[in-house]
Design a protein around this motif. Structure first.
Motif, PDB file in Angstrom:
ATOM      1  N   ARG A   1       1.149  -1.428   0.442  1.00  0.00           N
ATOM      2  CA  ARG A   1      -0.345  -0.268  -0.075  1.00  0.00           C
ATOM      3  C   ARG A   1       0.491   1.801  -0.141  1.00  0.00           C
ATOM      4  NH1 ARG A   1      -2.716   0.628   4.112  1.00  0.00           N
ATOM      5  NH2 ARG A   1      -2.105  -1.725   5.497  1.00  0.00           N
ATOM      6  N   PHE A   2       2.585   1.543   0.769  1.00  0.00           N
ATOM      7  CA  PHE A   2       2.727   2.189   0.543  1.00  0.00           C
ATOM      8  C   PHE A   2       3.535   2.905  -0.564  1.00  0.00           C
ATOM      9  CE2 PHE A   2       2.968   2.115   5.393  1.00  0.00           C
ATOM     10  CZ  PHE A   2       3.548   3.886   5.348  1.00  0.00           C
ATOM     11  N   LEU A   3       3.958   1.207  -1.580  1.00  0.00           N
ATOM     12  CA  LEU A   3       4.007   1.440  -2.656  1.00  0.00           C
ATOM     13  C   LEU A   3       2.869   1.699  -4.320  1.00  0.00           C
ATOM     14  CD1 LEU A   3       7.166  -0.713  -1.983  1.00  0.00           C
ATOM     15  CD2 LEU A   3       7.043   1.956  -2.324  1.00  0.00           C
ATOM     16  N   GLN A   4       1.854   1.545  -3.663  1.00  0.00           N
ATOM     17  CA  GLN A   4       0.866   1.365  -4.879  1.00  0.00           C
ATOM     18  C   GLN A   4       0.682   2.808  -6.028  1.00  0.00           C
ATOM     19  OE1 GLN A   4      -3.505   1.226  -2.819  1.00  0.00           O
ATOM     20  NE2 GLN A   4      -4.407   1.180  -5.067  1.00  0.00           N
ATOM     21  N   GLY A   5       1.149   1.676  -7.231  1.00  0.00           N
ATOM     22  CA  GLY A   5       1.012   3.158  -8.582  1.00  0.00           C
ATOM     23  C   GLY A   5       2.003   3.361  -8.750  1.00  0.00           C
TER      24      GLY A   5
ATOM     25  N   GLY B   1       6.934  -2.241 -23.379  1.00  0.00           N
ATOM     26  CA  GLY B   1       7.425  -2.456 -22.339  1.00  0.00           C
ATOM     27  C   GLY B   1       7.897  -0.959 -21.981  1.00  0.00           C
ATOM     28  N   TRP B   2       8.762  -0.833 -20.946  1.00  0.00           N
ATOM     29  CA  TRP B   2       9.516   0.671 -21.398  1.00  0.00           C
ATOM     30  C   TRP B   2      10.934   0.704 -20.159  1.00  0.00           C
ATOM     31  CZ3 TRP B   2      10.318   0.854 -16.045  1.00  0.00           C
ATOM     32  CH2 TRP B   2       9.600   0.937 -14.559  1.00  0.00           C
ATOM     33  N   ALA B   3      11.154   1.390 -20.846  1.00  0.00           N
ATOM     34  CA  ALA B   3      12.995   1.180 -19.888  1.00  0.00           C
ATOM     35  C   ALA B   3      14.006   2.375 -19.788  1.00  0.00           C
ATOM     36  CB  ALA B   3      13.786  -0.246 -20.943  1.00  0.00           C
TER      37      ALA B   3
ATOM     38  N   PRO C   1       2.409   8.170 -21.751  1.00  0.00           N
ATOM     39  CA  PRO C   1       1.643   9.117 -20.825  1.00  0.00           C
ATOM     40  C   PRO C   1       1.034   9.037 -19.423  1.00  0.00           C
ATOM     41  CG  PRO C   1       1.129   8.751 -22.890  1.00  0.00           C
ATOM     42  CD  PRO C   1       1.759   7.906 -23.302  1.00  0.00           C
ATOM     43  N   GLY C   2       1.439   6.987 -19.599  1.00  0.00           N
ATOM     44  CA  GLY C   2       0.418   7.262 -17.403  1.00  0.00           C
ATOM     45  C   GLY C   2       2.182   6.791 -17.130  1.00  0.00           C
ATOM     46  N   LEU C   3       2.878   6.873 -17.425  1.00  0.00           N
ATOM     47  CA  LEU C   3       3.955   7.054 -16.338  1.00  0.00           C
ATOM     48  C   LEU C   3       4.610   8.155 -16.177  1.00  0.00           C
ATOM     49  CD1 LEU C   3       6.790   4.641 -17.958  1.00  0.00           C
ATOM     50  CD2 LEU C   3       5.440   4.736 -16.223  1.00  0.00           C
TER      51      LEU C   3
ATOM     52  N   TYR D   1       9.239   9.318 -22.822  1.00  0.00           N
ATOM     53  CA  TYR D   1       9.385   8.537 -23.976  1.00  0.00           C
ATOM     54  C   TYR D   1      10.332   7.993 -23.991  1.00  0.00           C
ATOM     55  CZ  TYR D   1       7.361  12.250 -26.672  1.00  0.00           C
ATOM     56  OH  TYR D   1       6.332  13.289 -27.478  1.00  0.00           O
ATOM     57  N   VAL D   2      10.078   6.715 -23.163  1.00  0.00           N
ATOM     58  CA  VAL D   2      10.284   4.952 -22.737  1.00  0.00           C
ATOM     59  C   VAL D   2       9.979   4.157 -23.085  1.00  0.00           C
ATOM     60  CG1 VAL D   2      12.057   6.970 -20.872  1.00  0.00           C
ATOM     61  CG2 VAL D   2       9.552   5.679 -20.714  1.00  0.00           C
ATOM     62  N   GLY D   3       9.158   4.222 -24.321  1.00  0.00           N
ATOM     63  CA  GLY D   3       8.652   2.846 -24.233  1.00  0.00           C
ATOM     64  C   GLY D   3       9.120   2.066 -25.632  1.00  0.00           C
TER      65      GLY D   3
END
Length: 321
Positions: free
Chosen positions: A132-136, A238-240, A271-273, A283-285
């Motif tokens: 819960r502390f790290l949710q999202g 994914g992303w990196a 956008p979600g990141l 622009y990491v996807g």
């Protein structure tokens, strides 16, 4: 450079880190948020976040003017991650069952809690606290993810990555926290395990990531924050991004059933990141079109370093009915 944002999950060696950070940065260079009633919470935090006007942006501006090196407290990651960025966010995780036993001992010792350990861990608010502390916020995205059980190595990684000199300390260590856990019956221990299965799964992932990053560090290889997000019948995505200061995209190899199927750079907008303030403006996807069938094994690799992600191949799921 934004300040470090320390998500202090209770009973994970956070007090040792907090006091070590004070020795490294100076207490005046740290702002704490432990709630409106806490004597530890900084006046600047109370003025901007617990007064009549809840102004997170205003706090960030005031913090920059004050020259803070770190912001920390018992707050969820989403409290300040959009302000300071996920790359400056750090935390420590601990094996879940000993952590909750230590939390119980702390409540007994400091808050005169009278209930049993079972009463304590049966309360929903005390279950899966680390999740819960790290949710999202994905574990893979955090600037630094440490482990309580390997605190010295965690500090070594942290100091090398952020260019800090936080000393090793061992503070606020309860001496009887294990007793409550040892006294559980087999049925109660199974119950405790089931109630905290999200944290148990989270911690297992954290251990794998920590060991992989430590191995890369020891070998002198750069680390990439990376996650495989999507595997379906038509594509892999994914992303990196690089953990160091370089702004170049990461070249990602996509492997299907043990064979390399293609390579692509991480140049697509995610956008979600963006709320996490990742590098390259989000622009990491990446994505690779592919014809996949249920049961196919997919894994990605950073072309420059050979870093695999996820750590084990992921199977393509069957389509939903």
């Amino acid at each position: 450079m934004p300040p470090l944002f320390f998500v202090h999950i209770p009973k994970t060696a956070g007090t040792s880190f907090r006091l070590g950070a004070e020795a490294a940065f100076g207490a005046e260079a740290i702002a704490y948020d432990y709630g409106a009633e806490s004597a530890v919470t900084s006046a600047l935090v109370k003025a901007h976040l617990y007064g009549d006007l809840h102004d997170v942006w205003g706090f960030g501006q005031a913090s920059a003017a004050a020259g803070h090196a770190m912001i920390g407290g018992h707050v969820n990651a989403d409290r300040f991650v959009s302000l300071f960025g996920v790359g400056r966010t750090l935390t420590f995780l601990r094996e879940p069952l000993p952590r909750i036993a230590s939390d119980y001992a702390h409540f007994v010792r400091h808050y005169d809690y009278k209930g049993s350990f079972r009463d304590f861990y049966s309360r929903p608010v005390m279950q899966n606290r680390q999740s819960r502390f790290l949710q999202g916020v994905d574990l893979e995205a955090l600037g630094l993810l440490g482990l309580t059980e390997r605190y010295g190595e965690s500090l070594e990684l942290l100091n090398a990555h952020f260019g800090t000199a936080v000393p090793l300390r061992k503070d606020n260590r309860g001496k009887r926290s294990q007793a409550a856990l040892d006294a559980l019956s087999a049925e109660e221990r199974d119950e405790l395990t089931q109630l905290n299965r999200r944290d148990i799964a989270l911690y297992a992932r954290a251990v794998g990531l920590f060991e992989a990053r430590l191995e890369s560090f020891r070998a002198g290889r750069p680390w990439a924050h990376a996650r495989l997000v999507e595997t379906n019948a038509k594509r892999v995505a994914g992303w990196a991004w690089w953990a160091d200061a370089r702004d170049a995209p990461v070249e990602v190899e996509v492997w299907i059933n043990g064979k390399q199927a293609g390579e692509c750079p991480t140049v697509e907008l995610r956008p979600g990141l963006c709320r996490l303030r990742p590098p390259r403006g989000g622009y990491v996807g990446f994505h690779l079109p592919a014809k996949l069938t249920p049961g196919d094994r997919v894994q990605c690799r950073v072309a420059e370093t050979g870093q695999w992600f996820p750590l084990k191949p992921r199977r393509v799921p069957a389509p939903e009915a």
